[in-house]
Motif scaffolding. Structure first.
Motif, short mmCIF file in Angstrom:
data_model
loop_
_atom_site.label_atom_id
_atom_site.label_comp_id
_atom_site.label_asym_id
_atom_site.label_seq_id
_atom_site.Cartn_x
_atom_site.Cartn_y
_atom_site.Cartn_z
N ASP A 140 0.90 -1.30 -0.29
CA ASP A 140 -0.23 0.02 -0.25
C ASP A 140 0.55 1.45 0.24
O ASP A 140 0.56 2.47 -0.92
N MET A 141 1.77 1.29 1.18
CA MET A 141 2.38 2.01 0.82
C MET A 141 3.74 2.82 -0.51
O MET A 141 3.83 3.85 -1.39
N TYR A 142 4.03 1.52 -1.29
CA TYR A 142 4.64 1.33 -2.77
C TYR A 142 3.65 1.92 -3.67
O TYR A 142 3.57 3.06 -4.68
N GLU A 143 2.27 1.75 -3.39
CA GLU A 143 1.09 2.23 -4.11
C GLU A 143 1.07 3.75 -4.66
O GLU A 143 1.27 4.22 -5.45
N ARG A 144 1.24 3.99 -3.38
CA ARG A 144 0.77 5.93 -2.89
C ARG A 144 2.59 6.08 -3.53
O ARG A 144 1.77 6.97 -4.04
N TYR A 145 3.14 5.76 -3.31
CA TYR A 145 4.79 6.03 -3.97
C TYR A 145 4.65 5.94 -5.70
O TYR A 145 4.74 7.61 -5.83
N VAL A 146 4.11 5.15 -5.96
CA VAL A 146 4.74 5.18 -7.64
C VAL A 146 3.63 5.59 -8.48
O VAL A 146 4.28 6.10 -9.06
#
Length: 205
Positions: A140-146
């Protein structure tokens, strides 16, 4: 409204003359019958479509997703040959090649001999690995970042255009993974492509 079709009648014919008369009568009925002609509209032209089958080389703008967990050189060679790979995009946090016949020098030589351009997209790697023991939280953190890495996503799209492109990750499953999240982010930019999820054939090594 369609004409009703008469059911054939069964007749018992005895003797040569009776049979001859019967055949003549049937021929007369057939010749006197009028055929019903139907005028059909001409076929409309249909735009050509690319046939996408797993055993055929895909179109140029194609992403082949592959997780390298447990992979060996033979696996990579098979995918390269099967899909006609021209570009490789590596989004792993640690883009290393280890194992028997799977070291960096060997893989680099493999790419060079096949005319493949290898590119590491460090800005699209999951830098949040290790920040939580829950893998779903990390994704989830990666999705918001990318989603906000527009410049890197545009660069990735350019690599896709020069493909077929092999997208390398670590997890064996495509979804959920960094690869599936990245591909969704690219699709939201309006970039069109075909997706092929490659899997390793587990057999004797």
């Amino acid at each position: 409204m369609a004409n009703s079709v008469k059911q054939p009648r069964l007749r018992v014919i005895s003797g040569a003359k009776a049979a001859s008369d019967h055949v003549a009568g049937e021929m007369h009925e057939a010749l006197s019958a009028r055929a019903h002609l139907h005028v059909l509209s001409p076929l409309q032209p249909v735009a050509a479509q690319q046939l996408s089958l797993p055993w055929l080389n895909p179109t140029k703008r194609t992403i082949i997703s592959l997780g390298l967990k447990g992979a060996v050189k033979a696996d990579l060679v098979q995918v390269i040959r099967r899909y006609g790979i021209r570009r490789v995009a590596d989004i792993r946090v640690s883009p290393s090649f280890r194992g028997r016949d799977f070291d960096l020098a060997t893989i680099t030589s493999l790419f060079h001999m096949n005319g493949i351009t290898y590119q590491r997209f460090s800005s699209l790697a999951n830098r949040f690995v290790g920040e939580s023991l829950n893998p779903h939280v990390v994704l989830d953190m990666y999705e918001r970042y990318v989603t906000n890495q527009e410049a890197a996503l545009r660069e990735f799209c350019e690599a896709v255009d020069a493909g077929p492109l092999l997208l390398l990750g670590w997890d064996e499953n495509h979804s959920p993974s960094e690869r599936s999240i990245l591909i969704d982010a690219v699709a939201r930019l309006g970039h069109t492509f075909e997706l092929v999820v490659a899997s390793l054939e587990r057999g004797p090594r």
